[in-house]
Design a protein around this motif. Sequence first.
Motif, PDB file in Angstrom:
ATOM      1  N   ASN A  94       0.955  -1.223  -0.093  1.00  0.00           N
ATOM      2  CA  ASN A  94       0.130  -0.017   0.030  1.00  0.00           C
ATOM      3  C   ASN A  94       0.886   1.386  -0.056  1.00  0.00           C
ATOM      4  O   ASN A  94       0.671   2.250  -0.739  1.00  0.00           O
ATOM      5  CB  ASN A  94      -0.809  -0.129   1.182  1.00  0.00           C
ATOM      6  N   LEU A  95       1.881   1.169   0.721  1.00  0.00           N
ATOM      7  CA  LEU A  95       2.966   2.364   0.729  1.00  0.00           C
ATOM      8  C   LEU A  95       3.461   2.693  -0.721  1.00  0.00           C
ATOM      9  O   LEU A  95       4.259   3.701  -0.830  1.00  0.00           O
ATOM     10  CB  LEU A  95       3.932   2.030   1.744  1.00  0.00           C
ATOM     11  N   TYR A 191      -2.594   6.909   9.959  1.00  0.00           N
ATOM     12  CA  TYR A 191      -3.410   6.267   9.236  1.00  0.00           C
ATOM     13  C   TYR A 191      -3.142   4.920   9.471  1.00  0.00           C
ATOM     14  O   TYR A 191      -2.190   4.261  10.005  1.00  0.00           O
ATOM     15  CB  TYR A 191      -2.572   6.570   7.577  1.00  0.00           C
ATOM     16  N   GLY A 193      -2.167   1.506   7.901  1.00  0.00           N
ATOM     17  CA  GLY A 193      -1.521   1.051   6.582  1.00  0.00           C
ATOM     18  C   GLY A 193      -1.849   0.009   5.857  1.00  0.00           C
ATOM     19  O   GLY A 193      -1.457  -0.140   4.513  1.00  0.00           O
ATOM     20  N   MET A 199      -4.250   5.189   2.491  1.00  0.00           N
ATOM     21  CA  MET A 199      -2.746   5.733   1.803  1.00  0.00           C
ATOM     22  C   MET A 199      -3.011   6.790   0.831  1.00  0.00           C
ATOM     23  O   MET A 199      -2.189   7.770   0.484  1.00  0.00           O
ATOM     24  CB  MET A 199      -2.106   4.532   0.959  1.00  0.00           C
ATOM     25  N   ARG A 203      -1.426  10.457   0.938  1.00  0.00           N
ATOM     26  CA  ARG A 203      -0.807  11.051  -0.246  1.00  0.00           C
ATOM     27  C   ARG A 203      -1.215  12.523  -0.269  1.00  0.00           C
ATOM     28  O   ARG A 203      -0.530  13.471  -0.305  1.00  0.00           O
ATOM     29  CB  ARG A 203      -1.199  10.411  -1.398  1.00  0.00           C
TER      30      ARG A 203
END
Length: 217
Positions: A94-95, A191, A193, A199, A203
């Motif tokens: 996800n990152l 958040y 993760g 995500m 951003r």
Amino acid sequence: MPKSIIFITITLCYLTACQKPTLSTLPVYNEPNFNPLWLPTSALNSDTIHRIAPFVLRDQLGDTLSNQDLDGKIYVANFFFSVCPSICPKMTNNLQLIQESFADDPGVKLLSHTVMPWVDSVAQLRDYGERMHINPKQWHLLTGSRAEIYQLARQSYFAEEEIGYNRDSTEFLHTEHVLLVDGKRRLRGIYNGTLPLDMERLRDDIWALKEESSRRF
């Protein structure tokens, strides 16, 4: 008093002394309960604002990384271990959105701290980074002493919120929280993760922080 005079007085008051101060784009978080504090931008430099403690760790290339290397940079922090079978790979995947969104921006970094430094050597982290398509110039996989990482996680990043704040390094650390830190080491966001939508929110918050920092308060 004539209505026109009252209107002019109110307008002048709003434009001068009575005008509300501009609030910061994102809140700050001073305590592990993660209650957001919305402050005027002029108050963000107060000594009472919580900041991430100094640290010195090593990344997947064997290079040292300290808080001083991150001065003026926005960064994202989380906690993982390379042999985690479920949650950690999901967080790392996800990152990737953050890595891709800011791939050409040296002012945005990602820091993933291992919670199993006795397993995650520099070589192990390097292999994990290559397997997960992590750019080591932007995304640092960090290892060091268990005591330092756990204290940093629980008392600086509030990674386990209130429930973990007073735990020590004898109790295993595992959290899906991802933290957003601004260029002056202040906590500005939390958040999940494991959630792609979080995500996306992260951003957007990084972009908001970049705009906020451009005002040079």
